[in-house]
Scaffold this motif. Structure first.
Motif, short mmCIF file in Angstrom:
data_model
loop_
_atom_site.label_atom_id
_atom_site.label_comp_id
_atom_site.label_asym_id
_atom_site.label_seq_id
_atom_site.Cartn_x
_atom_site.Cartn_y
_atom_site.Cartn_z
N THR A 78 0.83 -1.21 0.00
CA THR A 78 0.00 0.00 0.00
C THR A 78 0.87 1.26 0.00
OG1 THR A 78 -1.83 -1.11 1.11
CG2 THR A 78 -1.72 1.28 1.31
N ALA B 160 6.44 -5.26 -3.95
CA ALA B 160 5.44 -5.17 -5.02
C ALA B 160 6.15 -5.25 -6.37
CB ALA B 160 4.64 -3.88 -4.91
N ASP C 33 -2.99 0.89 -9.25
CA ASP C 33 -2.80 1.49 -7.93
C ASP C 33 -4.13 1.69 -7.20
OD1 ASP C 33 -0.06 1.65 -8.02
OD2 ASP C 33 0.00 3.70 -8.76
N TRP D 6 -5.73 -1.57 -6.09
CA TRP D 6 -5.13 -2.13 -4.88
C TRP D 6 -5.61 -1.37 -3.65
CZ3 TRP D 6 -2.64 -6.11 -2.84
CH2 TRP D 6 -2.08 -5.94 -1.58
N GLY E 72 -9.04 -2.42 -2.68
CA GLY E 72 -9.19 -3.87 -2.82
C GLY E 72 -10.30 -4.47 -1.99
N VAL F 269 -5.95 -8.41 -9.00
CA VAL F 269 -5.16 -7.24 -8.61
C VAL F 269 -3.98 -7.65 -7.74
CG1 VAL F 269 -5.23 -5.11 -7.24
CG2 VAL F 269 -7.08 -5.62 -8.84
N ARG F 270 -4.19 -8.57 -6.81
CA ARG F 270 -3.08 -9.03 -5.97
C ARG F 270 -1.99 -9.66 -6.81
NH1 ARG F 270 -7.45 -10.60 -2.59
NH2 ARG F 270 -7.37 -12.73 -3.37
N VAL G 279 0.00 -6.85 -8.78
CA VAL G 279 0.98 -6.05 -8.04
C VAL G 279 2.19 -6.88 -7.65
CG1 VAL G 279 -0.78 -4.47 -7.16
CG2 VAL G 279 -0.07 -6.43 -5.77
#
Length: 443
Positions: free
Chosen positions: A144, A185, A220, A223, A226, A237-238, A241
């Motif tokens: 994050t 990330a 971005d 995330w 999320g 998305v996980r 990244v």
């Protein structure tokens, strides 16, 4: 392998690395020449690695955790030697032969490792789920922070104007990428490097830079939001990244036609992509295999072969990646191609896939009754009735596979499997009407 332990893939091993420096160092140690006395009994892996001192480092890994012990001075866990040993085991079983049990020096350390490490409890669940949850939360917090920093960098770029990006050079983006790696990330790091490379990619780069900025901004924001996304999209998305992708669907048993196999690499890790088509289920599946330290990935399947086995798809919206639940076994004769459609159907399929995963570069499709033809801008695959056409990607217009495709067609319609994306179509395999059961690789 002994049921006590888990033989991980190279990707899963590298995901254990505490930082990028350990990942690089471990990749360099994943070769047989770095080790002596290596072995495994399934529940543990051990070996001696030559270091800077007069005595080799002694490394043992409890594979049920994993948890490791090494005589090197590193305070990281796992250290680069443990990563290298696991990478060697993942890539080359012959270099880490099976044994009845570990040597005394390794056996002396295993009880303490198994007593104090986060191993696995009965049924495969983590022995300490609360500790695992805390680790996941810490990594999510770092990702994050990385996403927020990348958002600030994108905001500065847009405010300053895209034209200025060509004057600043690659350095600032490489620094941003390094901070994304520190934030654990790697997917965001790769996008930062791509942003830095676009200004030097030739005419039209501002448009491409703006497109990539928009996609990075979208990732971005996804995330950061999320917890409000549908479960499938959140899993995608996980993965995008850079968090490890894991199997999460229902296993499918089928006879699989091997459509294509090809490798890509960055000097430290070789990635092998294998496309399969289920002859009974009609499903398309992607197998990924990895080789570290310049080694070839362990998994290899001949194009055109038919293999039988069970595949479990990974979690995520629109994902095709799968993992074999068992070794895939050849089952004999060739098979015909997947059902093909016109160019318009291929574009529709790619569009639907983008709704599930906006960051897709391409989507696997099969074109039926298409003819390779020369156009004003280069080579393309056109419907036999001449309604629509797809340009071939730049790399494919120059490679030998194009000439193989032209020879196979001879001006007549053929069936072609490949990857359809926003840059065009990459042909990977083809079939002629005269020999519909013979898969011709185009790589």
């Amino acid at each position: 392998m002994n049921a006590m332990g888990v033989r991980r893939t190279a990707e899963q091993v590298l995901a254990l690395a505490p930082d990028e420096a350990s990942r690089r160092a471990g990749s360099g140690l994943g070769t047989a020449r770095s080790w002596s006395g290596a072995g495994t009994d399934g529940g543990a892996v051990w070996g001696r690695c030559e270091g800077d001192g007069p005595m080799p480092y002694r490394t043992v890994v409890d594979t049920t955790g994993p948890a490791c012990s090494c005589t090197c001075p590193s305070r990281k866990s796992p250290c680069e030697h443990a990563l290298g040993l696991l990478l060697l085991w993942a890539a080359d079983e012959a270099a880490v032969p099976a044994a009845d049990g570990p040597p005394d020096w390794a056996a002396d350390r295993l009880p303490a490792l198994r007593a104090g490490a986060a191993g696995r409890a009965e049924g495969g669940a983590p022995a300490d789920p609360e500790a695992a949850r805390r680790r996941a939360e810490r990594r999510a917090a770092r990702v994050t922070a990385g996403a927020e920093e990348l958002e600030r960098r994108l905001t500065d770029l847009v405010r300053g104007g895209l034209a200025a990006a060509g004057q600043r050079g690659y350095g600032p983006w490489e620094e941003t990428a390094a901070r994304m790696v520190d934030a654990q990330a790697p997917g965001l790091a790769g996008r930062a490097r791509e942003l830095g490379a676009i200004p030097g990619s030739g005419p039209g780069w501002p448009v491409r830079l703006l497109e990539e900025c928009a996609l990075t901004h979208l990732l971005d924001r996804a995330w950061l939001a999320g917890d409000r996304l549908p479960a499938g999209l959140a899993a995608t998305v996980r993965t995008r990244v850079g968090l490890p992708s894991v199997p999460g669907g229902t296993a499918v048993r089928d006879r699989w036609l091997v459509l294509a196999q090809y490798d890509t690499g960055d000097g430290r890790l070789t990635t092998r992509r294998i496309w399969l088509h289920g002859t009974d289920s009609g499903r398309t599946a992607l197998l990924l295999s990895f080789g570290a330290g310049g080694r070839a990935p362990a998994l290899a399947l001949p194009v055109g072969a038919v293999v039988a086995g069970e595949l479990t798809p990974h979690a995520g919206a629109g994902q095709l990646r799968a993992e074999p639940g068992e070794p895939l076994v050849p089952v004999g004769g060739p098979a015909g191609p997947p059902p093909g459609g016109p160019v318009g159907a291929a574009l529709d399929a790619y569009g639907r896939a983008l709704r599930e995963d906006p960051w897709l570069d391409s989507w696997p499709v099969t074109l039926g009754r298409v003819v390779p033809a020369r156009a004003e801008y280069g080579w393309q695959l056109a419907d036999a009735d001449g309604r629509e056409a797809l340009p071939l990607t730049g790399a494919d217009r120059a490679r030998p596979g194009l000439w193989r495709l032209l020879a196979l067609s001879g001006g007549a319609p053929v069936t072609v499997f490949g990857e359809c994306g926003h840059r065009g179509f990459t042909p990977l395999a083809a079939w002629s009407p005269d020999l519909p059961a013979e898969t011709v690789p185009l790589l």
